[in-house]
Design a protein around this motif. Sequence first.
Motif, PDB file in Angstrom:
ATOM      1  N   GLY A   1      26.258  -6.129  -0.242  1.00 20.69           N
ATOM      2  CA  GLY A   1      26.057  -5.735   1.144  1.00 20.69           C
ATOM      3  C   GLY A   1      24.835  -4.880   1.388  1.00 20.69           C
ATOM      4  O   GLY A   1      24.730  -4.223   2.426  1.00 20.69           O
ATOM      5  N   ARG A   2      23.891  -4.869   0.452  1.00 19.47           N
ATOM      6  CA  ARG A   2      22.683  -4.079   0.628  1.00 19.47           C
ATOM      7  C   ARG A   2      21.522  -4.737  -0.106  1.00 19.47           C
ATOM      8  O   ARG A   2      21.718  -5.640  -0.906  1.00 19.47           O
ATOM      9  CB  ARG A   2      22.881  -2.657   0.116  1.00 19.47           C
ATOM     10  N   THR A   3      20.319  -4.221   0.158  1.00 21.13           N
ATOM     11  CA  THR A   3      19.155  -4.702  -0.565  1.00 21.13           C
ATOM     12  C   THR A   3      19.065  -3.951  -1.884  1.00 21.13           C
ATOM     13  O   THR A   3      19.212  -2.728  -1.916  1.00 21.13           O
ATOM     14  CB  THR A   3      17.867  -4.464   0.253  1.00 21.13           C
ATOM     15  N   VAL A   4      18.850  -4.690  -2.964  1.00 19.76           N
ATOM     16  CA  VAL A   4      18.679  -4.051  -4.266  1.00 19.76           C
ATOM     17  C   VAL A   4      17.282  -4.392  -4.792  1.00 19.76           C
ATOM     18  O   VAL A   4      16.739  -5.450  -4.511  1.00 19.76           O
ATOM     19  CB  VAL A   4      19.753  -4.495  -5.286  1.00 19.76           C
ATOM     20  N   VAL A   5      16.713  -3.450  -5.526  1.00 15.96           N
ATOM     21  CA  VAL A   5      15.411  -3.661  -6.157  1.00 15.96           C
ATOM     22  C   VAL A   5      15.665  -4.030  -7.615  1.00 15.96           C
ATOM     23  O   VAL A   5      16.370  -3.320  -8.327  1.00 15.96           O
ATOM     24  CB  VAL A   5      14.524  -2.405  -6.047  1.00 15.96           C
ATOM     25  N   GLN A   6      15.095  -5.162  -8.023  1.00 16.08           N
ATOM     26  CA  GLN A   6      15.263  -5.622  -9.396  1.00 16.08           C
ATOM     27  C   GLN A   6      14.063  -5.156 -10.219  1.00 16.08           C
ATOM     28  O   GLN A   6      12.921  -5.495  -9.918  1.00 16.08           O
ATOM     29  CB  GLN A   6      15.396  -7.145  -9.409  1.00 16.08           C
ATOM     30  N   VAL A   7      14.363  -4.376 -11.245  1.00 11.42           N
ATOM     31  CA  VAL A   7      13.323  -3.746 -12.056  1.00 11.42           C
ATOM     32  C   VAL A   7      12.739  -4.772 -13.026  1.00 11.42           C
ATOM     33  O   VAL A   7      13.471  -5.376 -13.811  1.00 11.42           O
ATOM     34  CB  VAL A   7      13.897  -2.539 -12.832  1.00 11.42           C
ATOM     35  N   PRO A   8      11.421  -4.996 -12.979  1.00 16.04           N
ATOM     36  CA  PRO A   8      10.802  -5.978 -13.875  1.00 16.04           C
ATOM     37  C   PRO A   8      10.772  -5.487 -15.322  1.00 16.04           C
ATOM     38  O   PRO A   8      10.662  -4.282 -15.571  1.00 16.04           O
ATOM     39  CB  PRO A   8       9.394  -6.142 -13.307  1.00 16.04           C
ATOM     40  N   SER A   9      10.852  -6.420 -16.260  1.00 14.66           N
ATOM     41  CA  SER A   9      10.790  -6.049 -17.676  1.00 14.66           C
ATOM     42  C   SER A   9       9.385  -5.615 -18.066  1.00 14.66           C
ATOM     43  O   SER A   9       9.202  -4.800 -18.971  1.00 14.66           O
ATOM     44  CB  SER A   9      11.258  -7.214 -18.556  1.00 14.66           C
ATOM     45  N   VAL A  10       8.370  -6.156 -17.383  1.00  6.37           N
ATOM     46  CA  VAL A  10       6.980  -5.744 -17.613  1.00  6.37           C
ATOM     47  C   VAL A  10       6.414  -5.303 -16.261  1.00  6.37           C
ATOM     48  O   VAL A  10       5.883  -6.115 -15.502  1.00  6.37           O
ATOM     49  CB  VAL A  10       6.131  -6.884 -18.207  1.00  6.37           C
ATOM     50  N   PRO A  11       6.553  -4.019 -15.925  1.00  5.57           N
ATOM     51  CA  PRO A  11       6.112  -3.550 -14.606  1.00  5.57           C
ATOM     52  C   PRO A  11       4.597  -3.556 -14.451  1.00  5.57           C
ATOM     53  O   PRO A  11       3.865  -3.288 -15.400  1.00  5.57           O
ATOM     54  CB  PRO A  11       6.665  -2.129 -14.517  1.00  5.57           C
ATOM     55  N   GLN A  12       4.157  -3.880 -13.237  1.00  7.29           N
ATOM     56  CA  GLN A  12       2.738  -3.795 -12.893  1.00  7.29           C
ATOM     57  C   GLN A  12       2.518  -2.521 -12.091  1.00  7.29           C
ATOM     58  O   GLN A  12       3.311  -2.200 -11.197  1.00  7.29           O
ATOM     59  CB  GLN A  12       2.312  -4.993 -12.043  1.00  7.29           C
ATOM     60  N   GLU A  13       1.438  -1.811 -12.403  1.00 10.62           N
ATOM     61  CA  GLU A  13       1.150  -0.578 -11.670  1.00 10.62           C
ATOM     62  C   GLU A  13       0.761  -0.902 -10.233  1.00 10.62           C
ATOM     63  O   GLU A  13       0.204  -1.958  -9.947  1.00 10.62           O
ATOM     64  CB  GLU A  13       0.051   0.211 -12.385  1.00 10.62           C
ATOM     65  N   LEU A  14       1.086   0.010  -9.341  1.00 12.69           N
ATOM     66  CA  LEU A  14       0.794  -0.133  -7.916  1.00 12.69           C
ATOM     67  C   LEU A  14      -0.624   0.370  -7.665  1.00 12.69           C
ATOM     68  O   LEU A  14      -0.914   1.545  -7.855  1.00 12.69           O
ATOM     69  CB  LEU A  14       1.804   0.683  -7.101  1.00 12.69           C
ATOM     70  N   GLU A  15      -1.518  -0.520  -7.262  1.00 19.21           N
ATOM     71  CA  GLU A  15      -2.914  -0.130  -7.076  1.00 19.21           C
ATOM     72  C   GLU A  15      -3.258  -0.060  -5.593  1.00 19.21           C
ATOM     73  O   GLU A  15      -2.797  -0.878  -4.798  1.00 19.21           O
ATOM     74  CB  GLU A  15      -3.848  -1.108  -7.793  1.00 19.21           C
ATOM     75  N   GLY A  16      -4.053   0.920  -5.236  1.00 22.58           N
ATOM     76  CA  GLY A  16      -4.477   1.103  -3.847  1.00 22.58           C
ATOM     77  C   GLY A  16      -5.289   2.373  -3.720  1.00 22.58           C
ATOM     78  O   GLY A  16      -5.970   2.786  -4.659  1.00 22.58           O
ATOM     79  N   ALA A  17      -5.200   3.006  -2.551  1.00 23.16           N
ATOM     80  CA  ALA A  17      -5.905   4.265  -2.293  1.00 23.16           C
ATOM     81  C   ALA A  17      -4.880   5.353  -1.980  1.00 23.16           C
ATOM     82  O   ALA A  17      -3.800   5.059  -1.463  1.00 23.16           O
ATOM     83  CB  ALA A  17      -6.875   4.100  -1.128  1.00 23.16           C
ATOM     84  N   LEU A  18      -5.215   6.596  -2.292  1.00 26.50           N
ATOM     85  CA  LEU A  18      -4.310   7.722  -2.074  1.00 26.50           C
ATOM     86  C   LEU A  18      -5.035   8.808  -1.294  1.00 26.50           C
ATOM     87  O   LEU A  18      -6.191   9.124  -1.579  1.00 26.50           O
ATOM     88  CB  LEU A  18      -3.832   8.268  -3.425  1.00 26.50           C
ATOM     89  N   PHE A  19      -4.330   9.373  -0.307  1.00 29.80           N
ATOM     90  CA  PHE A  19      -4.863  10.470   0.504  1.00 29.80           C
ATOM     91  C   PHE A  19      -3.816  11.568   0.539  1.00 29.80           C
ATOM     92  O   PHE A  19      -2.644  11.311   0.842  1.00 29.80           O
ATOM     93  CB  PHE A  19      -5.178   9.982   1.922  1.00 29.80           C
TER      94      PHE A  19
END
Length: 195
Positions: free
Chosen positions: A112-130
């Motif tokens: 009854g909810r959204t679940v996040v499935q954790v990858p076995s080989v995670p990719q880093e989140l790339e972008g910009a940070l402020f």
Amino acid sequence: MEGTAVPLDDNAVLNPAVGHYYFAPTTGQPLPDDITAPAEPWADFGHTSLDDPFGITTDGGETETLGTWQNKNLRNTTSPRVESVTFALQQWDESAYRAFWGANATTAEAAGRTVVQVPSVPQELEGALFVLVRDGANGMFFHFPRVSIARADDIEFDAEELAGLPVRATVLGMSGQEWTYQVGTLAALSTPPGS
């Protein structure tokens, strides 16, 4: 200037009372036009830890002295320096999950909810940070045009503290750009604190 005393400036000190982390999913994102309310594509990461609100760590940057037979201390060389911003996300939502568990995390509907499935080989989140830091009516900022965000530490729950997801944003360079990030000077902000 040598021999010149630096005057005491009571307005040049910083008490980092409140801060906000904003992330943009594209690298090279320029400074927001309004630093107090960054517009899209900047998105606020939400609540972050009060215990360790902000930190920049450095790996590398060691100096080695090179010499010749004639001059043992001829020249210094410095190894490349890699800097990272560390903080803990305390808003348990999908954007925090992707920063901690991987940009390639998938979602599904279960129980009854959204679940996040954790990858076995995670990719880093790339972008910009402020990062906007407030001290009353004053503030300053850090702008990182290119970062790669990943898990920094293990999750630990303590019943007497708010739980968080510790992440590390590694500061990356941009081709053709000689600087890796910008630090804004401490100055008055255009809107009142807490807005």
